[in-house]
Design an enzyme around this catalytic site. Structure first.
Site, short mmCIF file in Angstrom:
data_model
loop_
_atom_site.label_atom_id
_atom_site.label_comp_id
_atom_site.label_asym_id
_atom_site.label_seq_id
_atom_site.Cartn_x
_atom_site.Cartn_y
_atom_site.Cartn_z
CB CYS A 86 -26.25 102.48 37.93
SG CYS A 86 -27.55 101.77 38.97
CG HIS A 196 -23.82 104.98 41.41
ND1 HIS A 196 -24.41 105.72 40.42
CD2 HIS A 196 -24.71 103.99 41.71
CE1 HIS A 196 -25.60 105.21 40.11
NE2 HIS A 196 -25.81 104.16 40.89
CD GLU A 198 -22.03 108.24 39.64
OE1 GLU A 198 -23.25 108.01 39.55
OE2 GLU A 198 -21.16 107.37 39.49
#
Length: 231
Positions: A86, A196, A198
């Site tokens: 990002c 994302h 994660e």
């Protein structure tokens, strides 16, 4: 294997990345502040999402001048693994570690939801545990995720297999050129992506498809070091 999670004023996904490393592969991981100019102990540097320096000027434009980013450039040249997510992707383009730029989303709105990605290149250190063409569910959260580059750069990306992820056909959330969601440098050791991974490591979060990003890095590093030990 040692991981660094960079922290800039305005980072807000650094903790998510730190926890992702702990939860998926259990490797040593440190937060590294933007003033630190030494990344020599780390094998993989993670540049997190957020709003580094409040996104003043342009997203990532100020972060590129920090001590730690000078060290990231050196680490990239040494072949270490660099992953920008990002805002981290934006920082990597501003630092010229990756080509192109991230523009405002089509429609000028912040987009925050799940997105289906297609794995276009599973030969990088970050994607080797995925199948080529695999569809994965990874969340996005950005206002400037519209990837853009000129025609010559796009041709290079396509011909060199540097497009790592695309948004599923017909589901491009931000207007990115050629549906691009993530790219690599020519060497394949630097990857930037807007979604994302994660935030997709537990099914309770809606998807665990991001786990393979982190298991891929560890397996690639181990293979590389096992080969070096044999030599």
């Amino acid at each position: 294997m040692n991981f660094a999670v960079l922290v800039f004023p305005g980072s807000n996904c650094d903790i998510d990345l730190y926890k992702a490393i702990e939860d998926t592969i259990g490797q040593p991981v440190d937060y590294v502040w933007h003033t630190d100019g030494d990344l020599s102990k780390y094998d993989c540097i993670l540049v997190p999402g957020g709003f580094s320096y409040g996104d003043y000027l342009r997203c990532g434009a100020i972060a590129q001048f920090t001590n730690v980013m000078k060290a990231v450039v050196k680490a990239a040249e040494e072949g270490k693994y660099i992953l920008g997510i990002c805002n981290g992707f934006q920082v990597l383009t501003e630092a010229r570690l990756l080509p192109g730029a991230l523009l405002r989303n089509n429609g000028m709105k912040f987009r925050c939801h799940q997105a289906v990605l297609k794995v276009e290149n599973n030969t990088t250190a970050f994607t080797r545990d995925y199948a080529e063409g695999e569809l994965i569910n990874i969340p996005i959260a950005h206002g400037e995720g519209n990837y853009y580059c000129d025609e010559a750069t796009l041709k290079d990306l396509q011909e060199n297999n540097q497009i790592v992820f695309r948004y599923e056909a017909g589901n491009n959330p931000n207007g990115s050129l050629d549906d691009i969601a993530g790219i690599s440098n020519k060497a394949g050791n630097v990857v930037g992506m807007m979604p994302h991974p994660e935030r997709a490591i537990h099914e309770i979060l809606g998807s665990a498809d991001g786990k393979k990003m982190f298991t891929s890095i560890l397996s690639a590093w181990r293979e590389k070091h096992d080969a070096a030990a044999i030599r």
